[in-house]
Design a protein around this motif. Structure first.
Motif, PDB file in Angstrom:
ATOM      1  N   PRO A 211       0.810  -1.227   0.000  1.00 56.75           N
ATOM      2  CA  PRO A 211       0.000   0.000   0.000  1.00 56.75           C
ATOM      3  C   PRO A 211       0.842   1.275   0.000  1.00 56.75           C
ATOM      4  O   PRO A 211       0.528   2.231  -0.708  1.00 56.75           O
ATOM      5  N   ARG A 212       1.926   1.322   0.779  1.00 56.68           N
ATOM      6  CA  ARG A 212       2.748   2.535   0.805  1.00 56.68           C
ATOM      7  C   ARG A 212       3.476   2.705  -0.517  1.00 56.68           C
ATOM      8  O   ARG A 212       3.666   3.839  -0.990  1.00 56.68           O
ATOM      9  N   ILE A 213       3.897   1.597  -1.148  1.00 56.86           N
ATOM     10  CA  ILE A 213       4.522   1.684  -2.471  1.00 56.86           C
ATOM     11  C   ILE A 213       3.525   2.222  -3.481  1.00 56.86           C
ATOM     12  O   ILE A 213       3.839   3.123  -4.279  1.00 56.86           O
ATOM     13  N   TYR A 214       2.313   1.686  -3.444  1.00 52.82           N
ATOM     14  CA  TYR A 214       1.305   2.119  -4.414  1.00 52.82           C
ATOM     15  C   TYR A 214       0.879   3.566  -4.171  1.00 52.82           C
ATOM     16  O   TYR A 214       0.605   4.304  -5.120  1.00 52.82           O
ATOM     17  N   ARG A 215       0.826   3.991  -2.921  1.00 55.12           N
ATOM     18  CA  ARG A 215       0.461   5.380  -2.630  1.00 55.12           C
ATOM     19  C   ARG A 215       1.426   6.332  -3.332  1.00 55.12           C
ATOM     20  O   ARG A 215       1.014   7.340  -3.931  1.00 55.12           O
ATOM     21  N   ALA A 216       2.710   6.018  -3.280  1.00 51.39           N
ATOM     22  CA  ALA A 216       3.709   6.853  -3.951  1.00 51.39           C
ATOM     23  C   ALA A 216       3.558   6.784  -5.469  1.00 51.39           C
ATOM     24  O   ALA A 216       3.713   7.796  -6.175  1.00 51.39           O
ATOM     25  N   LEU A 217       3.246   5.602  -6.000  1.00 54.07           N
ATOM     26  CA  LEU A 217       3.056   5.466  -7.446  1.00 54.07           C
ATOM     27  C   LEU A 217       1.839   6.254  -7.919  1.00 54.07           C
ATOM     28  O   LEU A 217       1.855   6.856  -8.999  1.00 54.07           O
ATOM     29  N   VAL A 218       0.761   6.237  -7.136  1.00 57.51           N
ATOM     30  CA  VAL A 218      -0.429   7.012  -7.492  1.00 57.51           C
ATOM     31  C   VAL A 218      -0.098   8.496  -7.555  1.00 57.51           C
ATOM     32  O   VAL A 218      -0.468   9.198  -8.511  1.00 57.51           O
ATOM     33  N   ASN A 219       0.599   9.002  -6.541  1.00 52.15           N
ATOM     34  CA  ASN A 219       0.956  10.414  -6.552  1.00 52.15           C
ATOM     35  C   ASN A 219       1.816  10.760  -7.767  1.00 52.15           C
ATOM     36  O   ASN A 219       1.590  11.764  -8.451  1.00 52.15           O
ATOM     37  N   ALA A 264      -4.698   0.469   4.535  1.00 56.24           N
ATOM     38  CA  ALA A 264      -3.307   0.910   4.640  1.00 56.24           C
ATOM     39  C   ALA A 264      -2.985   1.979   3.607  1.00 56.24           C
ATOM     40  O   ALA A 264      -2.218   2.908   3.879  1.00 56.24           O
ATOM     41  N   LEU A 265      -3.557   1.850   2.416  1.00 58.93           N
ATOM     42  CA  LEU A 265      -3.318   2.841   1.358  1.00 58.93           C
ATOM     43  C   LEU A 265      -3.816   4.220   1.782  1.00 58.93           C
ATOM     44  O   LEU A 265      -3.136   5.231   1.593  1.00 58.93           O
ATOM     45  N   TYR A 266      -5.020   4.260   2.357  1.00 58.24           N
ATOM     46  CA  TYR A 266      -5.635   5.527   2.740  1.00 58.24           C
ATOM     47  C   TYR A 266      -5.353   5.907   4.191  1.00 58.24           C
ATOM     48  O   TYR A 266      -5.881   6.910   4.675  1.00 58.24           O
ATOM     49  N   CYS A 267      -4.541   5.109   4.884  1.00 58.79           N
ATOM     50  CA  CYS A 267      -4.108   5.449   6.250  1.00 58.79           C
ATOM     51  C   CYS A 267      -5.285   5.589   7.210  1.00 58.79           C
ATOM     52  O   CYS A 267      -5.392   6.581   7.948  1.00 58.79           O
ATOM     53  N   VAL A 268      -6.168   4.589   7.224  1.00 53.17           N
ATOM     54  CA  VAL A 268      -7.285   4.583   8.158  1.00 53.17           C
ATOM     55  C   VAL A 268      -7.308   3.255   8.906  1.00 53.17           C
ATOM     56  O   VAL A 268      -6.770   2.242   8.435  1.00 53.17           O
ATOM     57  N   ASP A 269      -7.964   3.257  10.063  1.00 45.56           N
ATOM     58  CA  ASP A 269      -8.086   2.031  10.846  1.00 45.56           C
ATOM     59  C   ASP A 269      -9.376   1.295  10.466  1.00 45.56           C
ATOM     60  O   ASP A 269     -10.065   1.674   9.515  1.00 45.56           O
ATOM     61  N   ALA A 295      -5.499  14.559   2.515  1.00 48.33           N
ATOM     62  CA  ALA A 295      -6.236  14.495   1.255  1.00 48.33           C
ATOM     63  C   ALA A 295      -5.568  15.351   0.191  1.00 48.33           C
ATOM     64  O   ALA A 295      -5.458  14.945  -0.975  1.00 48.33           O
ATOM     65  N   HIS A 296      -5.104  16.543   0.548  1.00 49.94           N
ATOM     66  CA  HIS A 296      -4.463  17.411  -0.429  1.00 49.94           C
ATOM     67  C   HIS A 296      -3.064  16.931  -0.789  1.00 49.94           C
ATOM     68  O   HIS A 296      -2.620  17.103  -1.920  1.00 49.94           O
ATOM     69  N   ALA A 297      -2.382  16.311   0.158  1.00 56.22           N
ATOM     70  CA  ALA A 297      -1.047  15.788  -0.128  1.00 56.22           C
ATOM     71  C   ALA A 297      -1.092  14.538  -0.998  1.00 56.22           C
ATOM     72  O   ALA A 297      -0.080  14.162  -1.600  1.00 56.22           O
ATOM     73  N   ASN A 298      -2.240  13.894  -1.062  1.00 51.59           N
ATOM     74  CA  ASN A 298      -2.419  12.676  -1.866  1.00 51.59           C
ATOM     75  C   ASN A 298      -3.605  12.867  -2.801  1.00 51.59           C
ATOM     76  O   ASN A 298      -4.559  12.090  -2.779  1.00 51.59           O
ATOM     77  N   ALA A 299      -3.511  13.894  -3.623  1.00 49.92           N
ATOM     78  CA  ALA A 299      -4.654  14.287  -4.460  1.00 49.92           C
ATOM     79  C   ALA A 299      -5.124  13.149  -5.360  1.00 49.92           C
ATOM     80  O   ALA A 299      -6.321  12.994  -5.599  1.00 49.92           O
ATOM     81  N   GLY A 300      -4.182  12.327  -5.862  1.00 54.64           N
ATOM     82  CA  GLY A 300      -4.593  11.249  -6.751  1.00 54.64           C
ATOM     83  C   GLY A 300      -5.545  10.270  -6.104  1.00 54.64           C
ATOM     84  O   GLY A 300      -6.436   9.718  -6.767  1.00 54.64           O
ATOM     85  N   LEU A 301      -5.391  10.049  -4.792  1.00 54.85           N
ATOM     86  CA  LEU A 301      -6.265   9.112  -4.089  1.00 54.85           C
ATOM     87  C   LEU A 301      -7.696   9.624  -3.986  1.00 54.85           C
ATOM     88  O   LEU A 301      -8.635   8.842  -3.823  1.00 54.85           O
ATOM     89  N   PHE A 302      -7.877  10.938  -4.039  1.00 51.03           N
ATOM     90  CA  PHE A 302      -9.191  11.515  -3.794  1.00 51.03           C
ATOM     91  C   PHE A 302      -9.781  12.217  -5.021  1.00 51.03           C
ATOM     92  O   PHE A 302     -10.996  12.327  -5.143  1.00 51.03           O
TER      93      PHE A 302
END
Length: 546
Positions: A211-219, A264-269, A295-302
């Motif tokens: 998830p952390r790898i993919y978060r960076a790839l999405v951004n 894990a990707l969206y950093c929620v429990d 949300a603003h730091a990970n604009a691609g996710l949202f």
């Protein structure tokens, strides 16, 4: 500094301010789009890997089937120079800009994608490029435990940003190639065949890594597309592309179930609250700051156009729910919707992100002698899945993977099970002979209720895929008794002008079969003309109790 952390393409402060404004706009509520689903198909084997003639023949067949979009995996290592080297090519090292220039990549490597981008629109078909691995070795992290995972081991988000910038520039419509306006970022990131490691043991605890790898790839992918002229205002940009199942813990090559992966990707429990402290740190999530800041730091996710998912279920009907609360087959798509809605709300984003199904299908036996459903069942299940997607206005595309069965695995002999360890989900056998699903895909028909009392009406849903681009067309819904030979028209429905869907209620005289019949014009397989044809759906048996 670029969003991927690269020093290669510094961003002026005025552009940073503009991006903040665009991010704020993108995260605002969006209007609900038309509920008609796009019909998408993927078959890289014949669209990319088998040469120009096979590509044109495949596009012609897809056009006759009513396919509107083709999805293709653009594999990074297939385009990058020197993909087998651990040393970056000249100009591709940190601080150099060659990797962002499409001219720095071998022209022959672009050629299959150039051909498809140019040819598909001639058949009335749009192109969706999924930017994904395998990864050139010089863009992977150190320490891959085996050669099997080396080409997708810790892909560099910085290098991926440059690659996306290059491909986005090539297909922006201003550099000699057609514009491509549909994109998706990575394939099945919760599967070890596309990202590794999936899990690692850290300080005695097994911690998700993909998830952390993919978060960076999405951004990186999101901003690479944005900086090359592709924004969500003009293009479709999808994230996710998740597989429906996996494990809830494991090792380097153990796939993750989608819901824990997304948490894990969206950093929620588990209660969809933003993580803090040690739990956040372990997943590369911020340990402080506001939810809105994440949300603003990970604009691609949202701010992505939609969330793509592969809701396969090879063993059951499309509507079957699974007991695993972390899996997301088609029958449990509500789990994904609830997660996305709850997570977006937790970060203050007022949006119900649309869903796109970008892979789906059922393997058949034959040709696989070991697994799969019968040929008739494949046709039945594909029609049911289309109906279920039609019922959900949040779903914007339905998918078929593949047109033609995959070739068997040549590493094994025909007597070994591994020989069939490929996808036998095609509408055609490898020799080109159509399965029953070919006609069922072209003209779906589904009756949610097939056991009724005498005098009770039956709801009939269907679609004429080749009629999608035409005006509303009449479709005859017909019945035939169980022992009879003649078909009797019970009602005439009319297709929706853009989607080809039709619905009608009919009363059946007795036990028998229901089918739909349409007469119109479809492409003959060459770009200029069309021919008049009559299409008939599969027969659906109905039991009428007195």
């Amino acid at each position: 500094m670029s969003p991927a952390g690269s020093r290669r393409h510094p961003v002026p402060r005025t552009l940073v301010a503009l991006l903040v404004l665009l991010g704020a706009l993108a995260l605002s509520p969006v209007a609900r789009a038309d509920s008609a689903q796009t019909s998408l198909m993927q078959d890289d084997q014949f669209l990319i890997d088998s040469g120009p003639r096979a590509m044109l023949d495949t596009l012609a067949t897809m056009q006759r089937l009513g396919v509107q979009t083709v999805r293709v995996n653009v594999e990074w290592a297939n385009i990058a120079p020197d993909p087998g080297s651990r040393t970056a090519p000249p100009g591709f090292a940190p601080g150099q800009a060659a990797a962002a220039d499409p001219a720095s990549y071998p022209a022959a490597n672009w050629a299959p994608y150039d051909r498809l981008a140019g040819a598909a629109p001639l058949y009335g078909i749009s192109v969706q490029y999924n930017l994904t691995g395998p990864v050139p070795l010089w863009a992977t992290g150190p320490g891959a435990p085996t050669a099997r995972v080396a080409t997708h081991w810790q892909p560099s988000a910085t290098d991926f940003y440059d690659f996306v910038l290059a491909i986005g520039t090539r297909y922006d419509g201003n550099h000699g190639e057609p514009r491509v306006s549909q994109w998706s970022i990575w394939n099945e990131p919760n599967q070890p065949g596309w990202i590794a490691p999936q899990w690692l043991k850290v300080h005695g605890r097994v911690v998700p890594q993909s998830p952390r790898i993919y978060r960076a790839l999405v951004n990186s992918g999101y901003y690479g597309l944005l900086f090359s002229g592709h924004s969500t205002r003009t293009d479709t940009i999808l994230i996710g592309e998740t597989a429906p199942e996996g494990e809830d813990s494991g090792g380097v090559s153990t796939p993750m179930t989608p819901i824990p992966f997304l948490r894990a990707l969206y950093c929620v429990d588990r209660r969809l609250r933003p993580l803090r402290g040690r739990a956040a740190r372990a997943l590369g999530c911020p340990t402080r700051g506001t939810a809105r800041a994440f949300a603003h730091a990970n604009a691609g996710l949202f701010a992505a156009t939609g969330f793509a998912h592969h809701p396969y279920d090879f063993r059951h009907t499309p509507s079957t729910p699974w007991p695993d609360p972390n899996a997301v087959p088609l029958g449990d798509i509500g789990r994904l919707e609830r997660f996305l809605d709850g997570t977006f709300a937790a970060y203050g984003v007022r949006r119900r992100i649309p869903l796109y199904f970008t892979e789906y299908g059922y393997e058949t036996r034959p040709p696989d002698p070991y697994r799969g459903v019968s040929l008739a069942t494949q046709a039945d299940y594909l029609n049911e899945s289309d109906y279920l997607a039609w019922r959900n206005p949040r779903v914007r595309s339905v998918a078929q993977f593949l047109l033609v069965d995959s070739a068997p695995n040549p590493a094994f002999t025909p007597s070994q099970r591994g020989y069939w360890d490929t996808f036998q989900t095609g509408l055609e056998f490898l020799n080109g002979a159509p399965k029953p699903a070919f006609a069922a895909y072209r003209m779906p028909l589904w009756l949610p209720q097939t056991h009724v009392r005498h005098g009770q009406s039956v709801f009939v849903w269907g679609q004429v895929r080749p009629a999608d681009a035409l005006a509303s067309q009449p479709v005859r819904v017909q019945w035939r008794g169980g022992g009879g030979r003649r078909w009797r028209t019970l009602a005439t429905a009319h297709t929706a002008a853009r989607s080809g869907y039709f619905t009608v209620r009919v009363q059946l005289p007795a036990n028998g079969y229901v089918r739909s019949l349409w007469h119109g014009r479809i492409s003959a397989g060459t770009v200029p003309g069309a021919v008049a044809v009559t299409l008939v759906s599969r027969r659906v048996p109905v039991l009428v109790r007195r």
